[in-house]
Design a protein around this motif. Structure first.
Motif, PDB file in Angstrom:
ATOM      1  N   ALA A 195       0.798  -1.226   0.000  1.00 27.53           N
ATOM      2  CA  ALA A 195       0.000   0.000   0.000  1.00 27.53           C
ATOM      3  C   ALA A 195       0.833   1.279   0.000  1.00 27.53           C
ATOM      4  N   VAL A 196       2.165   1.174   0.130  1.00 26.04           N
ATOM      5  CA  VAL A 196       2.997   2.370   0.280  1.00 26.04           C
ATOM      6  C   VAL A 196       2.770   3.404  -0.827  1.00 26.04           C
ATOM      7  N   PRO A 197       2.805   3.040  -2.116  1.00 23.55           N
ATOM      8  CA  PRO A 197       2.611   4.082  -3.152  1.00 23.55           C
ATOM      9  C   PRO A 197       1.221   4.701  -3.107  1.00 23.55           C
ATOM     10  N   LEU A 198       0.230   3.920  -2.690  1.00 22.93           N
ATOM     11  CA  LEU A 198      -1.120   4.480  -2.578  1.00 22.93           C
ATOM     12  C   LEU A 198      -1.205   5.453  -1.404  1.00 22.93           C
ATOM     13  N   GLU A 199      -0.541   5.125  -0.308  1.00 25.25           N
ATOM     14  CA  GLU A 199      -0.498   6.045   0.835  1.00 25.25           C
ATOM     15  C   GLU A 199       0.164   7.353   0.443  1.00 25.25           C
ATOM     16  N   LEU A 200       1.279   7.250  -0.290  1.00 22.24           N
ATOM     17  CA  LEU A 200       1.987   8.462  -0.714  1.00 22.24           C
ATOM     18  C   LEU A 200       1.134   9.320  -1.637  1.00 22.24           C
ATOM     19  N   ALA A 201       0.187   8.674  -2.333  1.00 27.24           N
ATOM     20  CA  ALA A 201      -0.724   9.406  -3.219  1.00 27.24           C
ATOM     21  C   ALA A 201      -1.961   9.911  -2.482  1.00 27.24           C
ATOM     22  N   GLY A 244      -6.707   6.462   1.228  1.00 28.64           N
ATOM     23  CA  GLY A 244      -6.961   5.963   2.565  1.00 28.64           C
ATOM     24  C   GLY A 244      -6.745   4.461   2.686  1.00 28.64           C
ATOM     25  N   LYS A 245      -6.612   3.975   3.907  1.00 24.54           N
ATOM     26  CA  LYS A 245      -6.294   2.562   4.140  1.00 24.54           C
ATOM     27  C   LYS A 245      -7.372   1.629   3.598  1.00 24.54           C
ATOM     28  N   LYS A 246      -8.626   1.965   3.796  1.00 21.89           N
ATOM     29  CA  LYS A 246      -9.716   1.083   3.341  1.00 21.89           C
ATOM     30  C   LYS A 246      -9.737   1.007   1.823  1.00 21.89           C
ATOM     31  N   GLU A 247      -9.604   2.150   1.169  1.00 21.30           N
ATOM     32  CA  GLU A 247      -9.610   2.139  -0.291  1.00 21.30           C
ATOM     33  C   GLU A 247      -8.386   1.411  -0.828  1.00 21.30           C
ATOM     34  N   ALA A 248      -7.228   1.619  -0.184  1.00 23.12           N
ATOM     35  CA  ALA A 248      -6.010   0.930  -0.612  1.00 23.12           C
ATOM     36  C   ALA A 248      -6.199  -0.578  -0.525  1.00 23.12           C
ATOM     37  N   ALA A 249      -6.755  -1.041   0.589  1.00 24.02           N
ATOM     38  CA  ALA A 249      -6.981  -2.476   0.760  1.00 24.02           C
ATOM     39  C   ALA A 249      -7.942  -3.012  -0.297  1.00 24.02           C
ATOM     40  N   SER A 250      -8.949  -2.221  -0.646  1.00 29.39           N
ATOM     41  CA  SER A 250      -9.920  -2.679  -1.641  1.00 29.39           C
ATOM     42  C   SER A 250      -9.286  -2.800  -3.026  1.00 29.39           C
ATOM     43  N   ARG A 251      -8.224  -2.034  -3.295  1.00 28.43           N
ATOM     44  CA  ARG A 251      -7.526  -2.130  -4.573  1.00 28.43           C
ATOM     45  C   ARG A 251      -6.533  -3.299  -4.579  1.00 28.43           C
ATOM     46  N   ILE A 252      -5.905  -3.527  -3.435  1.00 27.15           N
ATOM     47  CA  ILE A 252      -4.821  -4.508  -3.366  1.00 27.15           C
ATOM     48  C   ILE A 252      -5.334  -5.935  -3.246  1.00 27.15           C
ATOM     49  N   LEU A 253      -6.327  -6.170  -2.404  1.00 29.39           N
ATOM     50  CA  LEU A 253      -6.771  -7.544  -2.119  1.00 29.39           C
ATOM     51  C   LEU A 253      -7.161  -8.318  -3.375  1.00 29.39           C
TER      52      LEU A 253
END
Length: 254
Positions: free
Chosen positions: A97-103, A106-115
């Protein structure tokens, strides 16, 4: 007409004004190409990547990304280093999730993209594991996933498989080609392994003696899709022998 996604135009660069690496350098890389860069240690391969990512600044000339002359190139390309650089205190999900955090995602949206991506990256069920619990190949898959999640169409891979054992390395090469074809990215890949370069690439670019103005270009005579057995083709064997001889002799053309 092929669309250029990375261009160096008359670029010069030196370290502290003493060691000149590039001198009026030109390079064109096109959409969805797989380019491998080879050359002796210290010839400038990693410097090229540092210029593309913006970690170094050209002294003269211009670097274009996707048709735009970009002054601040930080975050504009995906980068996968030789060492995976996973943070040991973060899980697979948190590392990816690091590049998404830098952009600012949020954590929930990042998880929904990664999983949803974990299965095709061979990481299904590993989202809560820590790097110490992963094999070398799995760690590199997380690193590659992280580079993909930057959203860039240009990925820079700097000897990402060099620390892996031989069998895992071959498996990762095959997996990487599948991912490249599926995701329609442009990849620049540094390696010292001529077999790896021939198996993966459309073109091989050879760093010779510095300072560099142009890179020698070698077209790989293999169709896609390809398999490791294709490396036994007589034309490929001759090309391999020529490249190895060239690297040993310090850059004479094949």
């Amino acid at each position: 007409m092929r669309k250029p996604v990375l261009q160096f135009q008359d670029v010069s660069f030196s370290y502290d004004g003493k060691k000149t690496i590039l001198d009026g350098f030109h390079l064109n890389v096109y959409d969805r190409e797989f380019i491998t860069i080879i050359g002796a240690s210290g010839s400038g391969k990693s410097t090229l990547f540092r210029l593309i990512t913006g970690l170094e600044k050209e002294e003269h000339g211009a670097i274009w990304l996707n048709g735009e002359q970009v002054k601040n190139r930080h975050g504009r390309t995906g980068y996968m280093p030789q060492q995976d650089l996973l943070m040991p205190w973060r899980t697979v999900l948190e590392n990816a999730a690091v590049p998404l955090e830098l952009a600012g995602v949020g954590k929930k949206e990042a998880a929904s993209r990664i999983l949803p991506l974990l299965n095709e990256f061979g990481l299904n069920g590993s989202e809560h594991k820590y790097p110490s619990e992963l094999s070398g190949g799995m760690r590199q898959r997380v690193s590659f996933l992280r580079s993909v999640l930057t959203g860039s169409n240009i990925l820079l891979l700097d000897e990402p498989f060099s620390a892996l054992d031989a069998i895992t390395r071959l498996s990762m090469q095959e997996w990487l080609l599948d991912q490249w074809e599926k995701r329609e990215k442009t990849i620049l890949f540094i390696t010292h392994d001529v077999n790896e370069a021939l198996f993966l690439s459309d073109r091989i670019l050879v760093f010779q003696e510095t300072p560099v103005q142009t890179l020698q270009e070698v077209i790989v005579p293999l169709d896609r899709p390809r398999s490791l057995r294709d490396l036994n083709d007589p034309a490929v064997v001759r090309l391999k022998d020529g490249l190895i001889d060239q690297l040993r002799s310090g850059g004479n053309k094949i």
